[in-house]
Design a protein around this motif. Structure first.
Motif, PDB file in Angstrom:
ATOM      1  N   THR A   1       0.853  -1.186   0.000  1.00 57.38           N
ATOM      2  CA  THR A   1       0.000   0.000   0.000  1.00 57.38           C
ATOM      3  C   THR A   1       0.885   1.231   0.000  1.00 57.38           C
ATOM      4  OG1 THR A   1      -1.703  -1.176   1.258  1.00 57.38           O
ATOM      5  CG2 THR A   1      -1.814   1.230   1.232  1.00 57.38           C
ATOM      6  N   LEU A   2       0.658   2.107  -0.944  1.00 59.47           N
ATOM      7  CA  LEU A   2       1.451   3.330  -1.024  1.00 59.47           C
ATOM      8  C   LEU A   2       1.052   4.277   0.096  1.00 59.47           C
ATOM      9  CD1 LEU A   2       3.534   4.995  -2.663  1.00 59.47           C
ATOM     10  CD2 LEU A   2       1.604   5.910  -3.967  1.00 59.47           C
ATOM     11  N   ILE A   3       2.055   4.714   0.862  1.00 57.90           N
ATOM     12  CA  ILE A   3       1.809   5.673   1.934  1.00 57.90           C
ATOM     13  C   ILE A   3       1.885   7.088   1.372  1.00 57.90           C
ATOM     14  CG2 ILE A   3       2.690   6.634   4.094  1.00 57.90           C
ATOM     15  CD1 ILE A   3       3.880   3.833   4.685  1.00 57.90           C
ATOM     16  N   ALA A   4       2.994   7.371   0.707  1.00 56.44           N
ATOM     17  CA  ALA A   4       3.210   8.733   0.215  1.00 56.44           C
ATOM     18  C   ALA A   4       4.325   8.750  -0.818  1.00 56.44           C
ATOM     19  CB  ALA A   4       3.562   9.671   1.358  1.00 56.44           C
ATOM     20  N   THR A   5       4.344   9.832  -1.565  1.00 54.63           N
ATOM     21  CA  THR A   5       5.404  10.106  -2.520  1.00 54.63           C
ATOM     22  C   THR A   5       6.228  11.252  -1.973  1.00 54.63           C
ATOM     23  OG1 THR A   5       3.968   9.453  -4.345  1.00 54.63           O
ATOM     24  CG2 THR A   5       5.915  10.751  -4.905  1.00 54.63           C
ATOM     25  N   ALA A   6       7.537  11.033  -1.875  1.00 59.34           N
ATOM     26  CA  ALA A   6       8.434  12.048  -1.320  1.00 59.34           C
ATOM     27  C   ALA A   6       9.078  12.819  -2.445  1.00 59.34           C
ATOM     28  CB  ALA A   6       9.504  11.380  -0.460  1.00 59.34           C
ATOM     29  N   ASN A   7       8.792  14.101  -2.493  1.00 61.82           N
ATOM     30  CA  ASN A   7       9.322  14.963  -3.542  1.00 61.82           C
ATOM     31  C   ASN A   7      10.407  15.849  -2.957  1.00 61.82           C
ATOM     32  OD1 ASN A   7       7.057  14.171  -5.372  1.00 61.82           O
ATOM     33  ND2 ASN A   7       5.865  15.262  -3.839  1.00 61.82           N
ATOM     34  N   GLN A   8      11.487  16.001  -3.663  1.00 57.39           N
ATOM     35  CA  GLN A   8      12.556  16.853  -3.168  1.00 57.39           C
ATOM     36  C   GLN A   8      12.161  18.312  -3.312  1.00 57.39           C
ATOM     37  OE1 GLN A   8      15.127  18.954  -4.679  1.00 57.39           O
ATOM     38  NE2 GLN A   8      16.092  19.220  -2.680  1.00 57.39           N
ATOM     39  N   GLY A   9      12.281  19.047  -2.224  1.00 56.64           N
ATOM     40  CA  GLY A   9      11.994  20.473  -2.268  1.00 56.64           C
ATOM     41  C   GLY A   9      10.548  20.835  -2.031  1.00 56.64           C
ATOM     42  N   SER A  10       9.713  19.862  -1.789  1.00 53.88           N
ATOM     43  CA  SER A  10       8.308  20.164  -1.485  1.00 53.88           C
ATOM     44  C   SER A  10       7.770  19.127  -0.516  1.00 53.88           C
ATOM     45  CB  SER A  10       7.474  20.194  -2.764  1.00 53.88           C
ATOM     46  OG  SER A  10       7.454  18.922  -3.372  1.00 53.88           O
ATOM     47  N   GLU A  11       6.589  19.376  -0.015  1.00 54.59           N
ATOM     48  CA  GLU A  11       5.991  18.422   0.926  1.00 54.59           C
ATOM     49  C   GLU A  11       5.622  17.121   0.241  1.00 54.59           C
ATOM     50  OE1 GLU A  11       3.725  20.831   4.515  1.00 54.59           O
ATOM     51  OE2 GLU A  11       2.613  19.398   3.288  1.00 54.59           O
ATOM     52  N   ALA A  12       5.666  16.078   1.025  1.00 52.25           N
ATOM     53  CA  ALA A  12       5.286  14.777   0.485  1.00 52.25           C
ATOM     54  C   ALA A  12       3.795  14.759   0.152  1.00 52.25           C
ATOM     55  CB  ALA A  12       5.617  13.686   1.500  1.00 52.25           C
ATOM     56  N   THR A  13       3.444  13.917  -0.786  1.00 48.43           N
ATOM     57  CA  THR A  13       2.051  13.743  -1.181  1.00 48.43           C
ATOM     58  C   THR A  13       1.541  12.448  -0.582  1.00 48.43           C
ATOM     59  OG1 THR A  13       2.526  14.844  -3.284  1.00 48.43           O
ATOM     60  CG2 THR A  13       0.456  13.598  -3.128  1.00 48.43           C
ATOM     61  N   TYR A  14       0.541  12.538   0.281  1.00 46.53           N
ATOM     62  CA  TYR A  14       0.054  11.373   1.014  1.00 46.53           C
ATOM     63  C   TYR A  14      -1.170  10.773   0.340  1.00 46.53           C
ATOM     64  CZ  TYR A  14       3.268  12.541   4.725  1.00 46.53           C
ATOM     65  OH  TYR A  14       4.417  12.772   5.433  1.00 46.53           O
ATOM     66  N   GLU A  15      -1.249   9.456   0.439  1.00 51.29           N
ATOM     67  CA  GLU A  15      -2.414   8.744  -0.091  1.00 51.29           C
ATOM     68  C   GLU A  15      -3.546   8.775   0.942  1.00 51.29           C
ATOM     69  OE1 GLU A  15      -2.558   7.449  -3.285  1.00 51.29           O
ATOM     70  OE2 GLU A  15      -0.690   8.628  -3.361  1.00 51.29           O
ATOM     71  N   SER A  16      -4.709   8.455   0.452  1.00 51.97           N
ATOM     72  CA  SER A  16      -5.868   8.436   1.331  1.00 51.97           C
ATOM     73  C   SER A  16      -5.642   7.469   2.494  1.00 51.97           C
ATOM     74  CB  SER A  16      -7.093   7.988   0.517  1.00 51.97           C
ATOM     75  OG  SER A  16      -8.217   7.848   1.340  1.00 51.97           O
ATOM     76  N   GLY A  17      -5.934   7.915   3.683  1.00 55.25           N
ATOM     77  CA  GLY A  17      -5.764   7.082   4.864  1.00 55.25           C
ATOM     78  C   GLY A  17      -4.440   7.281   5.586  1.00 55.25           C
ATOM     79  N   PHE A  18      -3.559   8.073   5.005  1.00 50.61           N
ATOM     80  CA  PHE A  18      -2.253   8.340   5.626  1.00 50.61           C
ATOM     81  C   PHE A  18      -2.096   9.846   5.786  1.00 50.61           C
ATOM     82  CE2 PHE A  18      -0.702   4.071   5.420  1.00 50.61           C
ATOM     83  CZ  PHE A  18      -1.296   3.529   4.296  1.00 50.61           C
TER      84      PHE A  18
END
Lengths: 110, 113
Positions: free
Chosen positions: B44-61
Motif C-alpha cells: 500500500t502506497l503511503i506517500a510520494t516524497a518529492n525533493q523540495g516540497s511536501e510529500a504527497t500522502y495517499e488516502s488514509g495516511f
C-alpha cells in the motif's frame, strides 16, 4: 477508485506442475508490471507489458496483457522450488501511479 | 537499476514511541515512494516524497502520523509516530526506474509491542 485484483490468493503445486496467476483491473491500464517477492525479501521487478494483447516470455515464465488492457496473466511452466514466493501484478495508470495487486502466494512441493 | 539501502532492517519498538526509517539511493531520483506491507498482504502506497516540497500522502495516511523528509535527491526518511501494535508492518522505500518499474529497498520489519 482503482483496484487491481489477483487470483488465486494461494496456490500449492507439486514440483513440475504448471502455475497461473490472473490479474484484473477495474479500469484500463497504461501498462502492467509483474514482481516476485521471495519469503522474507522485497518485491523484485520481473517484466513490463505495454501493448494490448502483448505476450512476453522469460524462460519458463509467460506473461500476457489482455486486449482491453484491463487484465493480465503470469504462467509458469514446470514449476521448480526456486519459484516459491508471492507474485504481484502492478498496474500503472496515466499518472504513473502504481496499483499493486493482492498477490498470489505460490508454494512448490518438491 | 537503482541500489537502495534502507535501515534499520528491523526493529521492535514500544507503543507510543516513534521510529525513523532511512532510505539512501545510489543515484539521484526525482521521486521516492514509501509503502507499507502488512503481513501476508499487498503493498500500500503511503506517500510520494518529492525533493523540495511536501510529500504527497495517499488516502488514509497523514503527515502527523507519517512525517517524511526529502532533503536531497538521494535520501529520504519516513517516521512512524506514536506507534501502536497496528503499525506493525514492513515499510519499504522505492524509486522508479527508466521503465517506471519500481526498485525497492530491503524493507524495515517493524514490530510494535
Amino acid at each position: 477508485g482503482q483496484q487491481v485484483m489477483q487470483i488465486p490468493q494461494y496456490q500449492h503445486v507439486q514440483e513440475g506442475e504448471d502455475f497461473t496467476t490472473y490479474c484484473n483491473s477495474s479500469t484500463t491500464l497504461s501498462n502492467i508490471q509483474w514482481y516476485k517477492q521471495r519469503p522474507g525479501g522485497h518485491p523484485v521487478f520481473l517484466i513490463q507489458l505495454v501493448k494490448s494483447g502483448e505476450v512476453k516470455k522469460q524462460k519458463r515464465l509467460t506473461f500476457q496483457f489482455g486486449e482491453a488492457k484491463k487484465n493480465s496473466s503470469l504462467h509458469i511452466t514446470a514449476t521448480q522450488t526456486t519459484d516459491v514466493g508471492t507474485y504481484f501484478c502492478a498496474g500503472l495508470d496515466n499518472f504513473n501511479k502504481f496499483y499493486f495487486g493482492s498477490g498470489t502466494k505460490l508454494n512448490v512441493k518438491p | 537499476s537503482a541500489v537502495i539501502s534502507q535501515k534499520p532492517s528491523r526493529d521492535i519498538c514500544q507503543r507510543g514511541t516513534s521510529l525513523t526509517i532511512q532510505c539512501q539511493v545510489d543515484s539521484q531520483v526525482t521521486m521516492m515512494f514509501w509503502y507499507r506491507q502488512q503481513p501476508g498482504q499487498s503493498l500500500t502506497l503511503i506517500a510520494t516524497a518529492n525533493q523540495g516540497s511536501e510529500a504527497t500522502y495517499e488516502s488514509g495516511f497523514v503527515i502527523d502520523k507519517f512525517p517524511i523528509s526529502r532533503p536531497n535527491l538521494t535520501f529520504s526518511t519516513l517516521t512512524v509516530s506514536n506507534m501502536s501494535p497496528e503499525d506493525s508492518s514492513i515499510y519499504l522505500c522505492s524509486v522508479a526506474g527508466l521503465l517506471a518499474e519500481a526498485f525497492f529497498g530491503q524493507g524495515t520489519r517493524l514490530t510494535v509491542v
